[in-house]
Scaffold this motif. Structure first.
Motif, PDB file in Angstrom:
ATOM      1  N   CYS A 119       0.820  -1.220   0.000  1.00  0.00           N
ATOM      2  CA  CYS A 119       0.000   0.000   0.000  1.00  0.00           C
ATOM      3  C   CYS A 119       0.849   1.263   0.000  1.00  0.00           C
ATOM      4  O   CYS A 119       2.060   1.228   0.235  1.00  0.00           O
ATOM      5  N   TYR A 120       0.158   2.380  -0.230  1.00  0.00           N
ATOM      6  CA  TYR A 120       0.826   3.689  -0.304  1.00  0.00           C
ATOM      7  C   TYR A 120       1.614   3.972   0.973  1.00  0.00           C
ATOM      8  O   TYR A 120       2.707   4.535   0.929  1.00  0.00           O
ATOM      9  N   ALA A 121       1.042   3.616   2.135  1.00  0.00           N
ATOM     10  CA  ALA A 121       1.674   3.964   3.417  1.00  0.00           C
ATOM     11  C   ALA A 121       2.973   3.186   3.608  1.00  0.00           C
ATOM     12  O   ALA A 121       3.991   3.743   4.033  1.00  0.00           O
ATOM     13  N   THR A 122       2.932   1.896   3.276  1.00  0.00           N
ATOM     14  CA  THR A 122       4.140   1.075   3.374  1.00  0.00           C
ATOM     15  C   THR A 122       5.212   1.644   2.444  1.00  0.00           C
ATOM     16  O   THR A 122       6.369   1.814   2.839  1.00  0.00           O
ATOM     17  N   GLN A 123       4.822   1.952   1.219  1.00  0.00           N
ATOM     18  CA  GLN A 123       5.794   2.466   0.238  1.00  0.00           C
ATOM     19  C   GLN A 123       6.366   3.807   0.693  1.00  0.00           C
ATOM     20  O   GLN A 123       7.580   4.015   0.649  1.00  0.00           O
ATOM     21  N   ASN A 124       5.505   4.710   1.140  1.00  0.00           N
ATOM     22  CA  ASN A 124       5.978   6.042   1.528  1.00  0.00           C
ATOM     23  C   ASN A 124       6.935   5.992   2.716  1.00  0.00           C
ATOM     24  O   ASN A 124       7.945   6.707   2.750  1.00  0.00           O
ATOM     25  N   ARG A 125       6.616   5.136   3.713  1.00  0.00           N
ATOM     26  CA  ARG A 125       7.498   5.043   4.884  1.00  0.00           C
ATOM     27  C   ARG A 125       8.855   4.468   4.500  1.00  0.00           C
ATOM     28  O   ARG A 125       9.879   4.847   5.059  1.00  0.00           O
ATOM     29  N   GLN A 126       8.851   3.563   3.540  1.00  0.00           N
ATOM     30  CA  GLN A 126      10.137   3.001   3.082  1.00  0.00           C
ATOM     31  C   GLN A 126      10.934   4.034   2.293  1.00  0.00           C
ATOM     32  O   GLN A 126      12.146   4.159   2.462  1.00  0.00           O
ATOM     33  N   THR A 127      10.261   4.791   1.433  1.00  0.00           N
ATOM     34  CA  THR A 127      10.962   5.840   0.666  1.00  0.00           C
ATOM     35  C   THR A 127      11.582   6.862   1.621  1.00  0.00           C
ATOM     36  O   THR A 127      12.747   7.267   1.459  1.00  0.00           O
ATOM     37  N   ALA A 128      10.819   7.281   2.630  1.00  0.00           N
ATOM     38  CA  ALA A 128      11.303   8.308   3.569  1.00  0.00           C
ATOM     39  C   ALA A 128      12.482   7.776   4.392  1.00  0.00           C
ATOM     40  O   ALA A 128      13.482   8.473   4.576  1.00  0.00           O
ATOM     41  N   VAL A 129      12.377   6.526   4.866  1.00  0.00           N
ATOM     42  CA  VAL A 129      13.466   6.016   5.714  1.00  0.00           C
ATOM     43  C   VAL A 129      14.728   5.793   4.889  1.00  0.00           C
ATOM     44  O   VAL A 129      15.841   5.928   5.391  1.00  0.00           O
ATOM     45  N   LYS A 130      14.569   5.501   3.602  1.00  0.00           N
ATOM     46  CA  LYS A 130      15.761   5.335   2.748  1.00  0.00           C
ATOM     47  C   LYS A 130      16.547   6.645   2.691  1.00  0.00           C
ATOM     48  O   LYS A 130      17.765   6.643   2.775  1.00  0.00           O
ATOM     49  N   GLN A 131      15.823   7.753   2.525  1.00  0.00           N
ATOM     50  CA  GLN A 131      16.499   9.065   2.460  1.00  0.00           C
ATOM     51  C   GLN A 131      17.233   9.357   3.751  1.00  0.00           C
ATOM     52  O   GLN A 131      18.367   9.822   3.752  1.00  0.00           O
ATOM     53  N   VAL A 132      16.573   9.061   4.864  1.00  0.00           N
ATOM     54  CA  VAL A 132      17.148   9.310   6.179  1.00  0.00           C
ATOM     55  C   VAL A 132      18.362   8.398   6.405  1.00  0.00           C
ATOM     56  O   VAL A 132      19.414   8.824   6.882  1.00  0.00           O
ATOM     57  N   ALA A 133      18.210   7.148   6.035  1.00  0.00           N
ATOM     58  CA  ALA A 133      19.230   6.136   6.327  1.00  0.00           C
ATOM     59  C   ALA A 133      20.555   6.444   5.650  1.00  0.00           C
ATOM     60  O   ALA A 133      21.631   6.214   6.209  1.00  0.00           O
ATOM     61  N   ALA A 134      20.464   6.996   4.437  1.00  0.00           N
ATOM     62  CA  ALA A 134      21.684   7.267   3.670  1.00  0.00           C
ATOM     63  C   ALA A 134      22.628   8.198   4.435  1.00  0.00           C
ATOM     64  O   ALA A 134      23.828   8.168   4.224  1.00  0.00           O
ATOM     65  N   GLU A 135      22.071   9.011   5.355  1.00  0.00           N
ATOM     66  CA  GLU A 135      22.909   9.969   6.096  1.00  0.00           C
ATOM     67  C   GLU A 135      23.026   9.622   7.579  1.00  0.00           C
ATOM     68  O   GLU A 135      23.517  10.421   8.360  1.00  0.00           O
TER      69      GLU A 135
END
Ligand code: 0O3
Ligand code: SF4
Length: 326
Positions: free
Chosen positions: A200-216
């Motif tokens: 779902c959209y929520a699962t996808q969005n939370r993964q996209t956001a954490v990827k950005q955060v995780a990189a740094e």
């Protein structure tokens, strides 16, 4: 610049409650108000310890099976969905039901029913034993085979390789699911994809956001319970996207001070079943240790909301009508 002045938190957004969880939790609260305690809830309404404990204190009784609910009582089905046999059992026992299944889980149920009717073999990608997978499989047990990750693909057997479709649980890792789908396509080139995203959209969005955060981030803290699939996935996704370390905690009391050794940037997020008060507790805990500088990382916004389950809306409307009539 000293290590102390460089300390900061990257807070992922969107995080926490999705539309389906919000609806399910409010459904239990409104049912308690409308019908009075006790209200029975089959399984955890959502996979979060704090949410379940809070509702229990308000008068909700959580049971594992419908047969534990006294005849004539009210039972709420959890956001993860139920198999048709559960509805039948509730009817046999003359229970009044409120179905808090997320509409996006119901969408996958309907896909399963439709493809089964067309006599497809359905390969359901998901985690064995998870309630959502049990519910979806129950829609067409004779047509559905569970595929639990890429490693499971070689074991899959179908009746006709020309008539195969894949569907999935809503809370999986997007990247791992695509690996599974690629492996399935190698074996079954005619494999049909779901008409729209099942994750779902929520699962996808939370993964996209954490990827950005995780990189740094040197460390990513994900708030969520251990049985919450989407929360567990956020830790895996963070580690896969470059976080040096990552942990799942129910609340601030589970954070280990040792994790902070040599850490400049802490990423923080939470699963779809997690109230933000628990994240606030984590942010306070971090601020007390020098991580008071919080920057929000928000690649997208979310606006979706769902109306309450129809049975509840009907009864709330009737009650409002009675009150208006004096
Ligand atoms: O499915 P999952 O274990 O992630 O469940 P949660 O933690 O309760 O989150 C809500 C997701 C859901 C109800 C089904 O999609
Ligand atoms: Fe619905 Fe997605 Fe939330 Fe699950 S994670 S309850 S499918 S919105």
């Amino acid at each position: 610049m000293t290590a102390t002045t460089a300390r900061r938190v990257l807070l992922a957004a969107p995080r926490g409650y999705c539309a389906g969880v919000d609806r399910a939790v409010i459904a239990v609260e409104k049912a308690l108000e409308q019908y009075g305690a006790p209200i029975y809830v089959r399984k955890e309404i959502v996979h979060n310890k704090y949410v379940v404990e809070t509702l229990r204190k308000k008068g909700a009784i959580f049971v594992d099976e419908t047969e534990e609910v006294p005849e004539g009582s009210i039972v709420i089905f959890s956001a993860h969905g139920v198999a048709p046999v559960v509805h039948e059992e509730a009817e046999r026992r003359k229970l009044a039901t409120v179905d808090a299944t997320c509409p996006l889980v119901t969408k996958v149920h309907k896909e399963a029913v439709r493809f089964a009717k067309d006599d497809y073999d359905i390969l359901l990608i998901g985690h064995e034993g998870h309630e959502e997978v049990i519910g979806t499989s129950g829609e067409a047990p004779d047509h559905i085979t569970l595929v639990d990750g890429p490693g499971d693909v070689e074991n899959v057997e179908v009746r006709d390789p020309e008539k195969v479709v894949w569907l999935s649980q809503t809370t999986l890792s997007v990247d791992e699911t695509m690996e599974t789908v690629d492996a399935l396509k190698q074996r079954f080139p005619a494999l049909v994809s779901p008409p729209s995203d099942d994750i779902c959209y929520a699962t996808q969005n939370r993964q996209t956001a954490v990827k950005q955060v995780a990189a740094e981030s040197d460390l990513v803290i994900v708030v969520g319970s251990k049985n919450s699939s989407n929360s567990v996935r956020l830790v895996e996704v963070a580690l896969g996207a470059g976080a040096k370390d990552g942990h799942l905690v129910d609340n601030a009391s589970e954070i280990d001070e040792a994790w902070l050794e040599g850490v400049a940037t802490v990423g923080v997020t939470s699963g779809a079943s997690v109230p933000d008060v628990l994240v606030e507790g984590v942010l306070e805990w971090l601020a007390e240790r020098g991580y008071g500088d919080v920057e929000v990382v928000q690649p997208m916004e979310e606006k979706l909301t769902f109306s309450l389950p129809k049975e509840l809306r009907r009864d709330l409307r009737a009650e409002a009508g009675r009150k208006a009539a004096g």
